[in-house]
Scaffold this active site. Structure first.
Site, PDB file in Angstrom:
ATOM      1  N   HIS A  57       0.869  -1.180   0.000  1.00 12.82           N
ATOM      2  CA  HIS A  57       0.000   0.000   0.000  1.00 12.82           C
ATOM      3  C   HIS A  57       0.905   1.230   0.000  1.00 12.82           C
ATOM      4  CE1 HIS A  57      -3.154  -2.732   2.064  1.00 12.82           C
ATOM      5  NE2 HIS A  57      -3.379  -2.682   0.764  1.00 12.82           N
ATOM      6  N   GLU A  60       1.559   3.827   3.084  1.00 10.07           N
ATOM      7  CA  GLU A  60       1.965   3.333   4.405  1.00 10.07           C
ATOM      8  C   GLU A  60       3.474   3.525   4.522  1.00 10.07           C
ATOM      9  OE1 GLU A  60       0.243  -0.577   4.717  1.00 10.07           O
ATOM     10  OE2 GLU A  60      -1.795   0.207   4.497  1.00 10.07           O
ATOM     11  N   HIS A 151       3.219  -3.121   7.093  1.00  6.00           N
ATOM     12  CA  HIS A 151       2.143  -2.174   6.797  1.00  6.00           C
ATOM     13  C   HIS A 151       1.997  -1.188   7.959  1.00  6.00           C
ATOM     14  CE1 HIS A 151       0.255  -4.315   3.308  1.00  6.00           C
ATOM     15  NE2 HIS A 151       0.948  -5.308   3.828  1.00  6.00           N
ATOM     16  N   GLU A 214       1.491  -4.882  11.196  1.00  8.28           N
ATOM     17  CA  GLU A 214       0.983  -3.509  11.279  1.00  8.28           C
ATOM     18  C   GLU A 214       1.847  -2.771  12.292  1.00  8.28           C
ATOM     19  OE1 GLU A 214      -1.309  -2.281   9.356  1.00  8.28           O
ATOM     20  OE2 GLU A 214      -2.091  -4.125   8.466  1.00  8.28           O
TER      21      GLU A 214
END
Length: 345
Positions: A57, A60, A151, A214
């Site tokens: 992504h 990010e 991410h 994350e």
């Protein structure tokens, strides 16, 4: 050659081929745009083959900045590497434009799912990255494969850092959880079914210890505090520099382990949550609470209290709008811990 420098991100965005070169007993080569392979010369120390990816992504940014710095530190001799390593910057146009994707969410296109979408940069790139990972792991098929796909979350979270643990990847589970704790990651989601994410692709197709990590919250380039990734940085350095890994103890008292119990899918354009965009990941709702509406129907929490993770009402139709998760109790964790006792390869 400690004076050698290399800006992985800038080089990848410029699209110039990287000539193969050696530095500090390492052979470094580009195998595709935004993909760099680092191979130590001392093959007798090889124990594991490691893939680290960021920027699937494009907005990010903290993982992208960390990976860029990490590559620079390898090239300049600040980071020792004794294990084969593949570094990947995923969605190059989205990184350049500062957006999540240019046409479709690339982290829904792996495990061959790119074939189910109209052709775009993301579908072609997902296929290319599948091939790059397959070639890398095949070359080192005698080693334990690892894949860390980094991410950051769109919204705040009750756990600043957390990992998504692929479905079916239960082997040596407590040792993997202990390693994640050494990275400063104490919250883990166990997936409840197969997916089409990059990390699941590596777990399913290459038997890798693979995780979606994350590591904070989406931010602009230059606005990230990479010191918050210090423990992750140190753990990855140790994994890459030390052939024999130390035994790590899994601390059940500090663990926040969740099981995904349900996935909410956006099926209509009128899909909406009953809470605002500021709600933090892992916020818990009691049984019976209405959390979403679509097609004139309400979605209620069933089977006991549930936390909500990755809520996003703006996804495309047919895509995941949120996960519902249940906390795994400490007693269950102790049983889990007792069933496994070996160290990570």
């Amino acid at each position: 050659m400690h004076s050698t420098s290399f800006d992985f991100l800038a080089h990848s965005q410029q699209g110039n081929p990287l000539p193969d070169f050696s530095v500090e007993q390492l052979s470094i080569s580009q195998s595709a745009p935004g993909v760099v392979q680092v191979l130590p010369h001392g093959t007798e120390h090889y124990r594991r083959a490691v893939v680290i990816s960021a920027g699937v992504h494009g907005n990010e940014t903290a993982p992208i900045e960390w990976l860029n710095r990490f590559c620079e530190q390898i090239v300049t001799g600040q980071v020792a590497v004794t294990q084969p390593l593949l570094l990947i910057l995923g969605n190059l146009p989205a990184i350049e434009q500062g957006c999540r994707e240019t046409s479709v969410n690339m982290n829904r296109l792996f495990c061959g799912a790119h074939q189910d979408y109209p052709q775009s940069y993301e579908t072609l790139r997902a296929a290319e990255l599948e091939q790059q990972v397959a070639q890398f792991f095949a070359r080192f098929s005698h080693l334990q494969p690892y894949h860390f796909d980094m991410h950051t979350a769109i919204r705040a979270s009750k756990h600043e850092k957390f990992a998504v643990y692929p479905h079916g990847n239960e082997l040596l589970v407590t040792e993997q959880l202990a390693f994640l704790q050494s990275c400063g990651i104490y919250a883990v989601l166990f997936s409840n079914k197969p997916t089409t994410t990059f990390s699941y692709h590596s777990a399913k197709n290459h038997s890798a210890f693979a995780y979606t990590l994350e590591l904070g919250r989406v931010n602009d380039f230059g606005q990230n505090d990479l010191s918050r990734l210090q423990r992750f940085d140190a753990a990855i350095q140790q994994l890459l520099s030390q052939p024999q890994q130390p035994r790590l103890d899994f601390d059940t008292h500090r663990a926040y382990v969740y099981q995904v119990t349900e996935e909410l899918t956006k099926l209509a354009d009128d899909f909406e949550f009953t809470f605002d965009d500021q709600l933090a990941n892992f916020t818990e709702f009691s049984e019976g609470a209405i959390i979403a509406k679509q097609n004139g129907k309400a979605t209620r929490i069933e089977g006991g209290a549930r936390g909500v993770v990755f809520p996003n009402s703006h996804v495309a139709l047919g895509h995941r709008a949120a996960l519902l998760v249940k906390r795994v109790e400490e007693l269950e964790l102790k049983v889990l811990k007792a069933q496994s006792s070996s160290t990570l390869p």
